[in-house]
Scaffold this motif. Sequence first.
Motif, short mmCIF file in Angstrom:
data_model
loop_
_atom_site.label_atom_id
_atom_site.label_comp_id
_atom_site.label_asym_id
_atom_site.label_seq_id
_atom_site.Cartn_x
_atom_site.Cartn_y
_atom_site.Cartn_z
N MET A 3 0.54 -1.05 -0.16
CA MET A 3 0.00 0.31 0.00
C MET A 3 1.21 1.13 0.02
O MET A 3 1.82 0.90 0.54
N THR A 4 0.21 1.94 -0.34
CA THR A 4 1.30 3.65 -1.20
C THR A 4 0.99 5.03 0.86
O THR A 4 -0.29 4.46 1.17
N ALA A 5 1.82 4.91 1.15
CA ALA A 5 1.52 5.70 2.77
C ALA A 5 0.73 6.69 2.34
O ALA A 5 1.39 7.48 1.21
N ASN A 6 0.00 7.15 3.22
CA ASN A 6 -1.41 7.75 3.28
C ASN A 6 -0.22 9.03 4.60
O ASN A 6 -0.79 8.14 5.24
N ARG A 28 -10.05 9.01 2.01
CA ARG A 28 -10.63 7.14 2.48
C ARG A 28 -10.05 6.55 3.14
O ARG A 28 -10.97 5.35 3.01
N ALA A 29 -9.04 6.85 3.10
CA ALA A 29 -8.57 5.81 4.69
C ALA A 29 -9.01 5.77 5.54
O ALA A 29 -9.22 6.94 6.08
N ARG A 30 -8.83 4.29 6.40
CA ARG A 30 -9.38 4.83 7.65
C ARG A 30 -7.86 4.46 8.74
O ARG A 30 -7.22 3.32 8.44
N PRO A 31 -8.53 5.48 9.50
CA PRO A 31 -6.70 5.12 10.99
C PRO A 31 -7.22 3.18 11.00
O PRO A 31 -8.03 3.21 11.48
N TYR A 58 -1.84 6.23 10.23
CA TYR A 58 -3.17 5.50 8.80
C TYR A 58 -2.54 4.42 8.20
O TYR A 58 -0.98 4.56 8.46
N PRO A 59 -3.06 3.75 7.81
CA PRO A 59 -2.38 3.22 6.83
C PRO A 59 -0.72 3.12 6.25
O PRO A 59 -0.94 4.01 5.68
N GLY A 60 0.37 2.41 6.26
CA GLY A 60 1.19 2.67 5.34
C GLY A 60 2.44 4.10 5.60
O GLY A 60 3.39 4.38 5.18
N GLU A 61 2.03 4.53 6.90
CA GLU A 61 2.89 6.04 7.42
C GLU A 61 3.62 5.34 8.94
O GLU A 61 3.61 4.72 9.31
N THR A 62 4.82 6.27 8.58
CA THR A 62 5.84 6.11 9.55
C THR A 62 5.61 7.65 10.42
O THR A 62 5.87 8.61 9.55
N VAL A 63 5.74 7.27 11.71
CA VAL A 63 4.71 8.66 12.31
C VAL A 63 6.18 8.55 13.55
O VAL A 63 6.35 7.81 14.27
N ALA A 64 6.68 9.53 13.84
CA ALA A 64 7.98 9.87 14.89
C ALA A 64 7.08 10.36 16.00
O ALA A 64 6.69 11.36 15.75
N ASN A 92 -8.87 3.55 20.28
CA ASN A 92 -9.00 1.92 19.32
C ASN A 92 -7.42 1.80 18.99
O ASN A 92 -7.18 2.98 18.44
N ALA A 93 -7.34 0.25 19.12
CA ALA A 93 -5.92 0.07 17.83
C ALA A 93 -6.33 -1.23 17.57
O ALA A 93 -7.10 -2.28 17.80
N ALA A 94 -6.22 -1.58 16.08
CA ALA A 94 -6.08 -2.53 15.65
C ALA A 94 -7.37 -3.52 15.73
O ALA A 94 -7.57 -4.46 15.68
N GLY A 95 -8.53 -2.30 15.66
CA GLY A 95 -9.99 -2.75 15.69
C GLY A 95 -10.58 -3.22 16.80
O GLY A 95 -12.17 -3.66 17.16
N TYR A 96 -9.58 -2.76 17.66
CA TYR A 96 -9.98 -3.06 19.59
C TYR A 96 -10.48 -1.92 20.01
O TYR A 96 -9.48 -0.58 20.25
#
Length: 281
Positions: A3-6, A28-31, A58-64, A92-96
């Motif tokens: 996936m491309t980073a958002n 459209r990306a969901r965190p 978000y999917p594909g991103e690197t956050v410092a 909420n993390a990984a759907g939990y």
Amino acid sequence: MSMTANTPPVETTNTTTTQPADTSTDRRARPLVTVRDLKVRYTDDAPLVLDGVNLDLYPGETVALLGSSGSGKSTLMKALTGFAPVTSGDVNAAGYDVTQLRQKQLRELRSQVGQVFQQFNLIGRLSVITNVLTGGLHNAGPSNWFGSFRSADRKRALALLERVGIADKANAEARTLSGGQQQRVAIARALMQNPRVILADEPVASLDPRMSKSVLELLRSIAHDEGIPVLISLHVLPLALEHSDRIIGLRHGEIIVSGPTPALDAEQLAGVYALEDEEDE
């Protein structure tokens, strides 16, 4: 799956700097991680360690995640997997929904979150491949529980060692590897979980500059290629500016700056590490 980073919109909660809007965001990306107004204190009469923190990964991103010692970085990471108490707010993390989980569900959540630590946490006398295989024990069959790992799992572990660049060390004892190599083993172990999120708490604090750059490049490529958000706690500003898509700065448990890395510079982030006497001037 690749996936491309958002890059998500600039967060404004507890922010002291004004950042330009990021028009490149895929709305459209969901965190995969959402935190709202998070407050954490460890005892009823203790001060807040985190105070009103908001965060999306978000999917594909690197956050410092930047901040000096005591700023709340590690507590924020622990709160995402239920290791730190949530005094108030939503996590909420990984759907939990982390605030609602019982012990069994917490174990399920933690199996979905790959973690990389400063001290590697490898079993030194075991082989590199065995250390990687332990990352998949939560999905292990009966044979794996007794140390006789399935051939499919061994094949996957070798592929992951190839991914992190040390397949030739598969049969070596983990304790014989350099620090940078051991951290690569730890990353492969985290990937063995098939994680939906990766949390890396000061993963390069014990590495030299060359190895630090190499490990951070690896983590960022994994985020981008696999669509896994990676949150990296750092204390070296230049590394954050070079190896992240977005930066969040914590001070005294509050986010004081947050935005896409290209929109930030050292001057804007200086307040994260400002001395107390400098603030009073």
